[in-house]
Design a protein around this motif. Sequence first.
Motif, PDB file in Angstrom:
ATOM      1  N   PHE A  41       0.931  -1.358  -0.067  1.00 48.92           N
ATOM      2  CA  PHE A  41      -0.061  -0.102   0.070  1.00 48.92           C
ATOM      3  C   PHE A  41       1.024   1.259  -0.217  1.00 48.92           C
ATOM      4  O   PHE A  41       0.467   2.284  -0.751  1.00 48.92           O
ATOM      5  CB  PHE A  41      -0.789   0.189   1.285  1.00 48.92           C
ATOM      6  CG  PHE A  41      -1.911   1.014   1.318  1.00 48.92           C
ATOM      7  CD1 PHE A  41      -3.066   1.074   0.514  1.00 48.92           C
ATOM      8  CD2 PHE A  41      -1.627   2.253   1.871  1.00 48.92           C
ATOM      9  CE1 PHE A  41      -4.046   2.008   0.676  1.00 48.92           C
ATOM     10  CE2 PHE A  41      -2.549   3.194   2.191  1.00 48.92           C
ATOM     11  CZ  PHE A  41      -3.682   3.324   1.388  1.00 48.92           C
ATOM     12  N   ALA A  42       2.154   1.271   0.813  1.00 49.56           N
ATOM     13  CA  ALA A  42       2.915   2.356   0.727  1.00 49.56           C
ATOM     14  C   ALA A  42       3.583   2.597  -0.476  1.00 49.56           C
ATOM     15  O   ALA A  42       3.606   3.676  -0.786  1.00 49.56           O
ATOM     16  CB  ALA A  42       3.894   2.195   1.970  1.00 49.56           C
ATOM     17  N   ALA A  43       3.890   1.668  -1.296  1.00 47.32           N
ATOM     18  CA  ALA A  43       4.392   1.694  -2.504  1.00 47.32           C
ATOM     19  C   ALA A  43       3.538   2.156  -3.443  1.00 47.32           C
ATOM     20  O   ALA A  43       3.843   3.246  -4.119  1.00 47.32           O
ATOM     21  CB  ALA A  43       5.158   0.365  -2.860  1.00 47.32           C
ATOM     22  N   GLY A  44       2.507   1.804  -3.377  1.00 51.56           N
ATOM     23  CA  GLY A  44       1.282   2.352  -4.384  1.00 51.56           C
ATOM     24  C   GLY A  44       1.083   3.826  -4.141  1.00 51.56           C
ATOM     25  O   GLY A  44       1.017   4.631  -5.044  1.00 51.56           O
ATOM     26  N   VAL A  45       1.026   4.203  -2.718  1.00 47.53           N
ATOM     27  CA  VAL A  45       0.548   5.646  -2.726  1.00 47.53           C
ATOM     28  C   VAL A  45       2.035   6.661  -3.210  1.00 47.53           C
ATOM     29  O   VAL A  45       1.699   7.464  -3.885  1.00 47.53           O
ATOM     30  CB  VAL A  45       0.541   5.690  -1.185  1.00 47.53           C
ATOM     31  CG1 VAL A  45       0.406   7.285  -0.920  1.00 47.53           C
ATOM     32  CG2 VAL A  45      -0.976   5.162  -0.636  1.00 47.53           C
ATOM     33  N   GLN A 158       0.341   6.492   4.311  1.00 41.69           N
ATOM     34  CA  GLN A 158       1.090   5.470   4.211  1.00 41.69           C
ATOM     35  C   GLN A 158       2.532   5.317   5.054  1.00 41.69           C
ATOM     36  O   GLN A 158       3.341   4.628   5.248  1.00 41.69           O
ATOM     37  CB  GLN A 158       1.787   5.308   2.463  1.00 41.69           C
ATOM     38  CG  GLN A 158       2.600   6.572   2.362  1.00 41.69           C
ATOM     39  CD  GLN A 158       4.123   6.476   2.609  1.00 41.69           C
ATOM     40  OE1 GLN A 158       4.466   5.127   2.512  1.00 41.69           O
ATOM     41  NE2 GLN A 158       5.093   7.299   2.731  1.00 41.69           N
ATOM     42  N   ASN A 159       2.601   6.451   5.918  1.00 42.77           N
ATOM     43  CA  ASN A 159       3.599   6.489   7.111  1.00 42.77           C
ATOM     44  C   ASN A 159       2.973   5.798   8.340  1.00 42.77           C
ATOM     45  O   ASN A 159       3.868   5.356   9.029  1.00 42.77           O
ATOM     46  CB  ASN A 159       3.874   7.983   7.254  1.00 42.77           C
ATOM     47  CG  ASN A 159       4.936   8.829   6.352  1.00 42.77           C
ATOM     48  OD1 ASN A 159       5.351   7.998   5.700  1.00 42.77           O
ATOM     49  ND2 ASN A 159       4.968  10.183   6.558  1.00 42.77           N
ATOM     50  N   PHE A 160       1.814   5.615   8.331  1.00 41.67           N
ATOM     51  CA  PHE A 160       1.020   4.964   9.495  1.00 41.67           C
ATOM     52  C   PHE A 160       1.972   3.490   9.678  1.00 41.67           C
ATOM     53  O   PHE A 160       2.536   3.082  10.697  1.00 41.67           O
ATOM     54  CB  PHE A 160      -0.384   4.948   9.389  1.00 41.67           C
ATOM     55  CG  PHE A 160      -0.894   4.278  10.553  1.00 41.67           C
ATOM     56  CD1 PHE A 160      -1.131   4.839  11.849  1.00 41.67           C
ATOM     57  CD2 PHE A 160      -1.125   2.998  10.690  1.00 41.67           C
ATOM     58  CE1 PHE A 160      -1.885   4.614  12.889  1.00 41.67           C
ATOM     59  CE2 PHE A 160      -1.684   2.400  11.864  1.00 41.67           C
ATOM     60  CZ  PHE A 160      -1.938   3.129  12.726  1.00 41.67           C
ATOM     61  N   PRO A 161       1.920   2.628   8.608  1.00 50.09           N
ATOM     62  CA  PRO A 161       2.233   1.423   8.799  1.00 50.09           C
ATOM     63  C   PRO A 161       4.056   1.437   8.885  1.00 50.09           C
ATOM     64  O   PRO A 161       4.533   0.627   9.702  1.00 50.09           O
ATOM     65  CB  PRO A 161       2.068   0.518   7.450  1.00 50.09           C
ATOM     66  CG  PRO A 161       1.794   1.660   6.579  1.00 50.09           C
ATOM     67  CD  PRO A 161       1.069   2.936   7.598  1.00 50.09           C
TER      68      PRO A 161
END
Length: 260
Positions: A41-45, A158-161
């Motif tokens: 998810f982070a990479a996609g964002v 995306q910083n949350f995880p």
Amino acid sequence: MFLTVLKGIFIPLAGTSLGAACVFFMKKNISNKVRSALIGFAAGVMFAASVWSLIIPAVEASASYGKLAFLPALVGFWTGIVFLIALDHLIPHIHIGSMQMEGLRSRLGKSMMLVFTVALHNIPEGMAVGAVYAGLADGNTGITVSGALVLSVGIAVQNFPEGAIISIPLANEGMSKGKSFWCGVISGVAEPVAAILTILCYEAIIGTLPYMLTFAAGAMIYVVVEELVPEIAEAENSDIGTLFFAIGFSVMMVLDIALG
């Protein structure tokens, strides 16, 4: 406007801090499936933000170049790539999935290596936020308050995880929950620092916005391809990571188009 910019550049740090705070509520390490989903998810964002929030506005801001409108974007993009390659070889850090050390040799402990790993990810994100808010403060770039806010919130999500991925494993390895939390928070401090430095550079050098936007885009895409995508591909649940990459990309794209 000053308060708007100030709030915008600290929103991503709030996301990291909230993720780090999970250490006070979760006792077990994040499962491999959840880790793959979060990294995907982070990479996609990050990838979507690079395209929709940075590269496309940079090309539009270079319309006066005519057929060479691509030039500032190309130069900025490659400068960002080279800059992150240099940081990747200089800053001591480890791959979270494999614990493989990279950068200059160092006697730093594992906890600090993890902090530097996330900080390395956060530098280009901070530059992206700084570039967008510099354009917003300029007032003649076409960047809107909602568009800048979407980028800040998207990166905060995306910083949350990332904050959780730092704090929870450290606590499970014996570090106190309070210290683990602050390690997660510190890893995110690089973001507002990079944002502020980017804004100051923009103020000092007029006409650099297209270069700065794509510089940040190149840096973020380097992190996605060099760090995050391999972690997704090498994981046992790579299909989950790939699916959540698509979800993260879609969410950021929709938000940027609908609200930007």
